[in-house]
Design an enzyme around this catalytic site. Structure first.
Site, mmCIF file in Angstrom:
data_model
loop_
_atom_site.group_PDB
_atom_site.id
_atom_site.type_symbol
_atom_site.label_atom_id
_atom_site.label_comp_id
_atom_site.label_asym_id
_atom_site.label_seq_id
_atom_site.Cartn_x
_atom_site.Cartn_y
_atom_site.Cartn_z
ATOM 1 C CB VAL A 56 35.312 38.178 44.534
ATOM 2 C CG1 VAL A 56 34.058 39.034 44.305
ATOM 3 C CG2 VAL A 56 35.732 38.247 45.993
ATOM 4 C CB ALA A 101 35.703 36.063 38.578
ATOM 5 C CE LYS A 102 42.642 40.376 39.288
ATOM 6 N NZ LYS A 102 42.935 40.706 37.880
ATOM 7 N N GLY A 103 40.704 36.432 41.999
ATOM 8 C CA GLY A 103 41.072 35.587 43.124
ATOM 9 C C GLY A 103 42.447 35.933 43.636
ATOM 10 C CG ASP A 142 46.395 39.590 38.784
ATOM 11 O OD1 ASP A 142 47.032 40.279 39.597
ATOM 12 O OD2 ASP A 142 45.471 40.050 38.102
#
Length: 411
Positions: A56, A101-103, A142
């Site tokens: 995202v 953002a992040k995934g 992460d």
């Protein structure tokens, strides 16, 4: 309350203080892009499994988007959406030129062999390589990922676009990483805890700290705090929790985890207690450094620590946050408390773009300066307007992103 809904709750509280128009709120809340991808995994036994991955990209008004990549069995689109939004405000709060953002991939890393984990990572890059890059979106480690996965991402991305180490941060130093990146988030948590104690009129020596989570972030935070004179009275990981009111030997705990595959299981440096009890112990500071939602409406009234430092992402739910605030508990929010990681990721990215190596002393010095400046600014604003640190922190982030959007001519 789901992850993205919780972020919106905090966003609107801060936006109300800023009198932000509704149309700008809608623009800032909505992610720019959401991607769901299929990841075929050939298991070591020859069987085929299909995993789901997400990326995202929330906002790029202030620069390339930045955010971690987590492997966890609870990962879903809503969680990734909420974390991507948090990254937008976090990078703005510490004033580095990034968006958010992040995934993630819905899989437990403990269920993957090393070879399977590498195949998952490379397949993910195959699926998202067109939307990531050093000028677009820069992944980082992460929960469930680390420097090895980042090296694989860099290598796989190079097969499409050639040598470009700035595509990802958190890489091994041998693969164009930066010294101090692994310790950065935990060091930042420790540094800001000491800063917060000072502003509250307390001194570090003898301060009792209960720390939930002894992974990368928690262990480095514990080391920094112990070296500063704090007394770590409790610590835990997924294998159990330990308590000693006289203080746990952090060096012994670190040695134990090195000899025990990174786990505290079998540690004899304190009395073993149920994990949920750690959050409710008598302590001066509570640091949740594991997963989200551990302090909630069910246990908020039983939290005894007068100071909470959010080393994990969203460890306190909005309902619990309200109760804690009314009780006078000081909460240092995650978008500032754990911003050390993305700050040093920025240093790594800058190093990669310049093809110039930074020293560890320079990294630590710049990290300390950046976090101290951000904290002092937020503390002063919070006291001036009699607001919580969380609301003030969101206000600072939202102001900067809204200003960037306005100056770009988008709104």
């Amino acid at each position: 309350m789901k992850a993205f809904e919780a972020v919106q709750h905090y966003f609107h509280k801060a936006a109300d203080q800023l009198d932000l128009p509704q149309e700008i709120r809608r623009l800032l809340i909505q992610p720019e892009r959401e991607l769901t991808v299929q990841i075929p995994l050939r298991r070591d036994d020859g069987s085929l499994e299909t995993l789901v991955g997400y990326r995202v990209q929330h906002n790029s008004a202030r620069g390339p988007m930045k955010g971690g990549l987590r492997y966890h069995h609870h990962v879903d689109l809503d969680e990734v959406r909420g974390l991507a939004s948090l990254m937008t405000w976090k990078t703005a709060v510490v004033n580095i030129p990034y968006g958010g953002a992040k995934g993630g991939v819905t899989v437990s890393p403990r269920d993957l062999s090393q070879a399977e984990k590498e195949r998952v990572t490379r397949k993910l890059v195959d699926a998202i390589h067109q939307v990531i890059g050093p000028d677009t979106d820069i992944p980082a480690p992460d929960m469930g990922t680390g420097h090895e996965e980042m090296a694989w991402i860099m290598n796989q991305f190079a097969k499409y676009y050639g040598f470009n180490p700035g595509v990802v941060t958190g890489k091994p130093v041998e693969h164009y990483g930066i010294p101090g990146r692994e310790e950065a988030t935990g060091r930042g948590v420790g540094l800001l805890t000491i800063k917060l104690l000072g502003h509250l009129g307390r001194k570090a020596p003898g301060t009792r700290v209960a720390l939930q989570g002894f992974g990368n972030v928690g262990s480095h935070a514990a080391k920094f705090l112990a070296e500063s004179g704090c007394k770590i009275v409790a610590m835990s990981d997924h294998t159990g929790a330990w308590h000693d009111p006289d203080g746990i030997d952090v060096k012994a705990a670190l040695r134990h985890t090195l000899d025990n595959h990174g786990h505290l299981e079998g540690f004899e440096g304190g009395k073993q207690i149920p994990g949920e009890e750690l959050l409710e112990l008598e302590a001066d500071v509570l640091i949740p450094a594991a997963i989200g939602g551990v302090i909630n409406e069910d246990n908020a009234e039983r939290i005894k620590a007068p100071v909470i430092v959010e080393a994990a992402n969203a460890p306190v739910t909005p309902d619990a946050d309200e109760r804690l605030h009314h009780r006078g508990v000081t909460v240092l929010p995650d978008i500032l408390a754990n911003a050390g990681g993305v700050t040093v990721s920025y240093f790594e990215w800058a190093q990669n773009r310049q093809f110039y190596r930074w020293t560890l002393d320079r990294v630590r010095g710049e990290l300390d300066r950046t976090l101290t400046h951000a904290f002092d600014d937020i503390w002063d604003r919070a006291k001036e307007r009699d607001l919580s640190l969380r609301t003030t922190t969101f206000m600072v982030g939202i102001e900067r992103v809204a200003r960037a959007v306005h100056l770009a001519g988008v709104a």
